[in-house]
Design a protein around this motif. Structure first.
Motif, short mmCIF file in Angstrom:
data_model
loop_
_atom_site.label_atom_id
_atom_site.label_comp_id
_atom_site.label_asym_id
_atom_site.label_seq_id
_atom_site.Cartn_x
_atom_site.Cartn_y
_atom_site.Cartn_z
N LEU A 192 0.83 -1.20 0.00
CA LEU A 192 0.00 0.00 0.00
C LEU A 192 0.87 1.26 0.00
N ALA A 193 1.94 1.24 0.79
CA ALA A 193 2.88 2.37 0.78
C ALA A 193 3.52 2.50 -0.60
N ASP A 194 3.86 1.38 -1.25
CA ASP A 194 4.38 1.42 -2.62
C ASP A 194 3.38 2.09 -3.56
N ALA A 195 2.11 1.70 -3.42
CA ALA A 195 1.08 2.24 -4.31
C ALA A 195 0.90 3.74 -4.11
N ILE A 196 0.96 4.20 -2.86
CA ILE A 196 0.86 5.64 -2.60
C ILE A 196 2.03 6.37 -3.25
N HIS A 197 3.23 5.80 -3.11
CA HIS A 197 4.41 6.41 -3.73
C HIS A 197 4.26 6.48 -5.24
N ASP A 198 3.80 5.39 -5.85
CA ASP A 198 3.64 5.38 -7.31
C ASP A 198 2.60 6.41 -7.75
N ASP A 199 1.52 6.52 -6.99
CA ASP A 199 0.47 7.49 -7.33
C ASP A 199 0.99 8.91 -7.24
N TRP A 200 1.70 9.22 -6.16
CA TRP A 200 2.23 10.57 -6.01
C TRP A 200 3.27 10.88 -7.08
N ASP A 223 4.34 6.18 7.46
CA ASP A 223 5.00 5.69 8.67
C ASP A 223 4.11 4.72 9.45
N PRO A 224 2.79 5.00 9.59
CA PRO A 224 1.94 4.02 10.28
C PRO A 224 1.89 2.67 9.57
N LEU A 225 1.96 2.66 8.25
CA LEU A 225 1.96 1.40 7.51
C LEU A 225 3.22 0.59 7.81
N HIS A 226 4.36 1.27 7.86
CA HIS A 226 5.60 0.56 8.18
C HIS A 226 5.62 0.13 9.64
N ALA A 227 5.00 0.91 10.52
CA ALA A 227 4.92 0.50 11.92
C ALA A 227 4.09 -0.78 12.06
N VAL A 228 2.99 -0.87 11.30
CA VAL A 228 2.17 -2.09 11.32
C VAL A 228 2.98 -3.27 10.78
N ALA A 229 3.71 -3.05 9.68
CA ALA A 229 4.51 -4.14 9.10
C ALA A 229 5.57 -4.62 10.08
N LEU A 240 13.20 5.02 0.53
CA LEU A 240 13.02 3.57 0.47
C LEU A 240 12.13 3.17 -0.70
N HIS A 241 11.00 3.85 -0.86
CA HIS A 241 10.08 3.46 -1.93
C HIS A 241 10.59 3.88 -3.30
N GLU A 242 11.41 4.91 -3.36
CA GLU A 242 12.09 5.23 -4.62
C GLU A 242 13.03 4.09 -5.02
N LEU A 243 13.79 3.60 -4.06
CA LEU A 243 14.71 2.50 -4.36
C LEU A 243 13.94 1.23 -4.73
N ARG A 244 12.83 0.95 -4.03
CA ARG A 244 12.01 -0.22 -4.37
C ARG A 244 11.42 -0.09 -5.77
N PHE A 280 17.81 -11.67 0.62
CA PHE A 280 17.11 -12.34 -0.47
C PHE A 280 15.86 -13.06 0.07
N GLY A 281 14.78 -12.93 -0.65
CA GLY A 281 13.56 -13.65 -0.28
C GLY A 281 12.69 -12.94 0.73
N LEU A 282 13.06 -11.72 1.15
CA LEU A 282 12.22 -10.99 2.09
C LEU A 282 10.94 -10.52 1.40
N THR A 283 9.80 -10.69 2.07
CA THR A 283 8.55 -10.20 1.51
C THR A 283 8.30 -8.75 1.88
N VAL A 284 8.93 -8.29 2.96
CA VAL A 284 8.84 -6.88 3.38
C VAL A 284 10.24 -6.43 3.78
N PRO A 285 10.49 -5.12 3.78
CA PRO A 285 11.84 -4.63 4.09
C PRO A 285 12.12 -4.51 5.59
N HIS A 286 11.49 -5.36 6.38
CA HIS A 286 11.68 -5.32 7.83
C HIS A 286 12.03 -6.72 8.33
#
Length: 436
Positions: free
Chosen positions: A191-199, A359-365, A311-315, A245-251
């Motif tokens: 969802l954070a990726d999608a917000i970044h792409d939209d903006w 930030d709240p999305l990453h806190a949840v993750a 982070l989302h720019e790099l992703r 390698f193989g991480l589904t999230v960056p945390h």
């Protein structure tokens, strides 16, 4: 007598020491695959690369029905146990209806037996006791390999069906919760990726900056081979490419290896650790001080409030980053090469707004990743409990002239009671099963 008393004290008096070879041929069938892992033009196949984390993960599930339907001894049936014989020896997964009829490759062993035995073997093969036994017979002329004959001969403890049902229910619930939390964490980051792409797409007038203008990057050094395992309270995290390698999230809740606590190369929490493969860049955000090893880049924005935008720019530029990597399998990337990467850089107010929104999305993750780590700890505790009980059962050696006793078929198992959450005071693997 002492051995029998010890067995009774831990509730294993009804457990049998047996082996696959001890089962009647009508009750146990074993074979191995027939296809090469890299055979071209094969559809609907299961190889060792597809069996991991107790499940089959094939990228071809949507192509179901195109496979060879001719009878084959290596055709999988629902309920079979697929065991990895090459590389990650001993990893196993129960075949679901989705993969029934698929063909196993030579790197897969197939075990077909009553459901309660298959379920138990899948659990048993995850224990340290089973892994140690397999490692004794692993050969490594090219890759670590275990023979199907080793699996047939390996002695293992077989509890009564009702005990197996309890273990199966506990492990299934743990694994379902792990999957649920991992999926929720992945969705939060997506969802954070999608917000970044939209903006990014909505404001093409934003300037493009070089990474070196907005962040610091440094190439890691040193081999991971000499580093000790990470223990709480000692040293700092040492990050290897394999960790990323193989991480589904960056945390990541915790890393495997440790560097000295006074390591001058340590980066503070919130640093991005990045490594590449042909499939793109792989990134994790550290929660503790950490050092990158060879093949890993440490990247940190000049201003911490720019972290999530960077982070989302790099992703979003994952494939572009991989293209500037060099060496075999695109595994070598320098800080100098990455520093020349062009990234979209909005004004400071926009970056701050993005940080506040994501930030709240990453806190949840992060919270979900922590819960997953706790569930893995619970699973490991159950596996240690099984290994301890197995030691008491297997310490009695089989007599050469002892008459072979075939394990009996189980009675119908009544529905299990609702499982405990494991959060009650004084939880331990022993209280999960109740009194024996």
């Amino acid at each position: 007598m002492a051995s029998a008393a010890h067995r009774n004290s831990i509730g294993t008096e009804a457990w049998q020491a047996t082996a696959i070879a001890n089962f009647h041929p009508k009750d146990m069938y074993t074979t191995s695959g027939v296809l090469d892992d890299d055979a071209p033009g094969q559809a609907d196949i299961v190889s060792s690369t597809h069996v991991r984390d107790g499940r089959i993960h094939s990228p071809r599930t949507r192509e179901r029905g195109r496979g060879d339907t001719r009878p084959s001894r290596a055709a999988l049936k629902e309920g079979d146990l697929a065991v990895v014989l090459v590389r990650r020896t001993g990893d196993a997964a129960v075949v679901t209806a989705e993969y029934a009829g698929w063909t196993a490759t030579r790197s897969i062993g197939i075990i077909r037996a009553d459901p309660h035995v298959v379920r138990w073997l899948r659990i048993w093969l995850q224990t340290s006791a089973a892994k140690a036994r397999i490692d004794e017979d692993v050969t490594a002329h090219v890759e670590p390999t275990v023979s199907l004959d080793t699996l047939r001969r390996m002695r293992f403890p077989l509890p009564p069906p009702d005990v197996i049902a309890k273990y199966h229910r506990a492990f299934s619930l743990i694994e379902e919760m792990i999957d649920l939390h991992q999926e929720a964490a992945r969705k939060a980051v997506e969802l954070a990726d999608a917000i970044h792409d939209d903006w990014s797409s909505a404001s093409p007038a934003w300037e493009t900056r070089l990474l070196r203008d907005v962040a610091k990057a440094k190439t890691g050094k040193g081999s991971a081979r000499s580093l000790p395992p990470r223990t709480k309270g000692t040293g700092v995290d040492a990050i290897t490419p394999t960790d990323l390698f193989g991480l589904t999230v960056p945390h990541v809740e915790r890393f495997r290896l440790s560097s000295p606590a006074d390591d001058a190369e340590a980066w503070p929490p919130g640093t991005f650790m990045l490594s590449t493969r042909p499939d793109g860049a792989h990134i994790a955000v550290t929660q503790d001080p950490a050092t990158p090893t060879r093949g890993v880049l440490a990247v940190r924005p000049v201003d911490d409030t720019d972290s999530w935008w960077l982070l989302h720019e790099l992703r979003s530029r994952s494939s572009s980053i991989a293209k500037v990597a060099q060496g075999r399998n695109a595994r070598e990337i320098s800080a100098r090469a990455l520093s020349r990467l062009g990234i979209t850089w909005p004004d400071s107010i926009t970056r701050a707004d993005f940080h506040a929104m994501t930030d709240p999305l990453h806190a949840v993750a992060r919270q979900l990743v922590s819960k997953v780590a706790t569930l893995h700890d619970l699973k490991d505790a159950l596996l240690r409990d099984i290994s301890a009980k197995a030691g008491a059962v297997l310490e009695q050696k089989e007599e050469p002239d002892e008459e072979r006793v075939y394990p009996t078929r189980p009675p119908v198992i009544p529905p299990t009671r609702k499982a405990s959450t494991g959060h009650e005071s004084g939880w331990s693997p022993e209280n999960l099963w109740g009194p024996e």
